[in-house]
Design an enzyme around this catalytic site. Structure first.
Site, mmCIF file in Angstrom:
data_model
loop_
_atom_site.group_PDB
_atom_site.id
_atom_site.type_symbol
_atom_site.label_atom_id
_atom_site.label_comp_id
_atom_site.label_asym_id
_atom_site.label_seq_id
_atom_site.Cartn_x
_atom_site.Cartn_y
_atom_site.Cartn_z
ATOM 1 N N ASP A 81 -17.099 3.480 -12.424
ATOM 2 C CA ASP A 81 -16.353 4.254 -11.428
ATOM 3 C C ASP A 81 -17.149 5.525 -11.114
ATOM 4 O O ASP A 81 -17.447 6.321 -12.004
ATOM 5 C CB ASP A 81 -14.963 4.602 -11.994
ATOM 6 C CG ASP A 81 -13.985 5.036 -10.913
ATOM 7 O OD1 ASP A 81 -14.436 5.556 -9.875
ATOM 8 O OD2 ASP A 81 -12.758 4.881 -11.119
ATOM 9 N N ASP A 92 -15.042 8.010 -3.622
ATOM 10 C CA ASP A 92 -14.706 7.492 -4.946
ATOM 11 C C ASP A 92 -14.799 5.966 -4.862
ATOM 12 O O ASP A 92 -14.187 5.359 -3.978
ATOM 13 C CB ASP A 92 -13.265 7.965 -5.248
ATOM 14 C CG ASP A 92 -12.769 7.647 -6.642
ATOM 15 O OD1 ASP A 92 -13.502 7.020 -7.419
ATOM 16 O OD2 ASP A 92 -11.617 8.023 -6.938
ATOM 17 N N HIS A 151 -5.084 6.792 -4.646
ATOM 18 C CA HIS A 151 -4.727 8.193 -4.403
ATOM 19 C C HIS A 151 -5.398 8.714 -3.149
ATOM 20 O O HIS A 151 -6.383 8.149 -2.678
ATOM 21 C CB HIS A 151 -5.170 9.021 -5.609
ATOM 22 C CG HIS A 151 -6.604 8.759 -6.004
ATOM 23 N ND1 HIS A 151 -7.642 9.468 -5.499
ATOM 24 C CD2 HIS A 151 -7.146 7.805 -6.821
ATOM 25 C CE1 HIS A 151 -8.778 8.992 -6.001
ATOM 26 N NE2 HIS A 151 -8.510 7.972 -6.795
ATOM 27 N N HIS A 159 -7.861 13.750 -7.007
ATOM 28 C CA HIS A 159 -6.592 13.015 -6.980
ATOM 29 C C HIS A 159 -5.547 13.824 -6.214
ATOM 30 O O HIS A 159 -4.925 14.717 -6.760
ATOM 31 C CB HIS A 159 -6.089 12.710 -8.400
ATOM 32 C CG HIS A 159 -6.660 11.448 -8.945
ATOM 33 N ND1 HIS A 159 -5.896 10.471 -9.516
ATOM 34 C CD2 HIS A 159 -7.920 10.984 -8.960
ATOM 35 C CE1 HIS A 159 -6.667 9.458 -9.875
ATOM 36 N NE2 HIS A 159 -7.921 9.755 -9.564
ATOM 37 N N GLU A 184 -7.483 1.510 -5.370
ATOM 38 C CA GLU A 184 -8.129 0.986 -6.570
ATOM 39 C C GLU A 184 -7.218 0.121 -7.424
ATOM 40 O O GLU A 184 -6.619 0.591 -8.378
ATOM 41 C CB GLU A 184 -8.770 2.091 -7.409
ATOM 42 C CG GLU A 184 -7.912 3.274 -7.749
ATOM 43 C CD GLU A 184 -8.686 4.314 -8.588
ATOM 44 O OE1 GLU A 184 -9.522 3.926 -9.410
ATOM 45 O OE2 GLU A 184 -8.439 5.506 -8.399
ATOM 46 N N GLU A 271 -12.711 -0.537 -6.290
ATOM 47 C CA GLU A 271 -12.253 0.649 -5.553
ATOM 48 C C GLU A 271 -13.180 0.992 -4.393
ATOM 49 O O GLU A 271 -14.397 0.962 -4.519
ATOM 50 C CB GLU A 271 -12.182 1.860 -6.500
ATOM 51 C CG GLU A 271 -11.758 3.162 -5.810
ATOM 52 C CD GLU A 271 -11.674 4.345 -6.766
ATOM 53 O OE1 GLU A 271 -12.376 4.329 -7.788
ATOM 54 O OE2 GLU A 271 -10.899 5.276 -6.481
HETATM 55 CO CO CO Z 1 -10.171 6.796 -7.830
#
Ligand code: CO
Length: 285
Positions: A81, A92, A151, A159, A184, A271
């Site tokens: 990630d 992200d 998010h 976030h 995600e 994600e």
């Molecule tokens: Co994330």
């Protein structure tokens, strides 16, 4: 702003693709994390959070410690990630690398993400995204991880609202044109819940309060200058565990302990960051 999001997304995508090729049995997790973080800088971005490399039942928030000797093993299922920011605008993205035979678990997360992105456009309710994710995961015969979510992303905030659940919900919030969100899905063959385990290597600054201890004060100043409100790794700062723990107790830092599946189920994740457009989603990662 758009330019910066696109640049962050481009860097995140490239680094993800390069890093995936390094994940092999015998390779140190620390080497991959350090590659990711230095490559982001080389390409003109900054890490928006420490490179997360969560293996098997660990779902999120694992980053190697300084001098970490752990290596990938045959059979591992590895979640990579990555967060990149350009002047605080964050992309992200995550991918699962399968070093075993967990093909369906990986496919379920990828497919759930693809279906979720298909649903996105201005005016859609996030419940529709959540339901698309849940349907896809359960069709594969797996469960989502109920307490990990997608998010929103905001300036220097990794976030932000809205929360995008990975299970069926009645009502979410309406997405507006220009919103930036990270979707995600986390998939497991366990019961679908993560809990904290002892290890903690990631922290972020949550409040500015007077700090009496000199060493702690210097650390807070360093964090504020280098990372602002973004998460950082213990190995990025030269400070003792005691000082970090003290700042957590005082409500100045937040700790992000490793999150692991409660029933020791294996976990996969996929994600992307997308920008909500009038008629769809622009995937920037
Ligand atoms: Co994330």
């Amino acid at each position: 702003m758009l330019e910066k999001y696109l640049e962050a997304g481009k860097i995140a995508k490239q680094v993800r693709e390069e890093a995936v090729k390094l994940i092999k049995p015998g390779v140190k997790l620390l080497d991959v994390a350090e590659f990711v973080e230095s490559r982001i800088r080389e390409l003109g971005g900054k890490p928006a959070f420490p490179c997360n490399i969560s293996v098997n039942s660990d779902a999120a928030h694992f980053t190697p410690k300084a001098n970490d000797e752990r290596v990938f093993k045959e059979g591992d299922i590895v979640k990579l990630d990555i967060g990149v920011h350009v002047d605080g605008y964050i992309a992200d993205t995550a991918v699962t690398v399968d070093l075993g035979d967990h093909e369906n678990l990986v496919k379920a997360a990828e497919e759930a993400l693809r279906k979720a992105i298909e649903v996105v456009h201005a005016g859609v309710n996030t419940a529709e995204i959540s339901n698309a994710i849940y349907e896809t995961i359960t069709e594969f015969g797996f469960k989502p991880v109920f307490n990990l979510t997608g998010h929103g992303l905001d300036h220097y905030l990794a976030h932000a609202p809205p929360t995008i659940y990975n299970f069926r919900v009645e009502k979410g919030v309406e997405l507006k044109e220009g919103m930036v969100i990270a979707i995600e899905p986390f998939v497991t063959n366990g019961v679908g819940k993560v809990t904290e385990r002892g290890e903690c290597e990631i922290y972020s600054l949550i409040a500015l309060k007077p700090v009496r201890m000199r060493q702690a004060r210097v650390l807070v100043e360093e964090i504020l200058k280098k990372y602002k409100t973004l998460p950082f790794a213990k190995r990025w700062v030269k400070v003792s565990e005691i000082i970090l723990a003290k700042l957590v107790r005082e409500g100045i830092l937040r700790a992000y302990p490793v999150l692991t599946e409660v029933s020791k189920g294996l976990v996969s994740q996929a994600e992307h960051t997308v920008i909500v457009e009038e008629n769809g989603a622009r995937v920037i990662t």
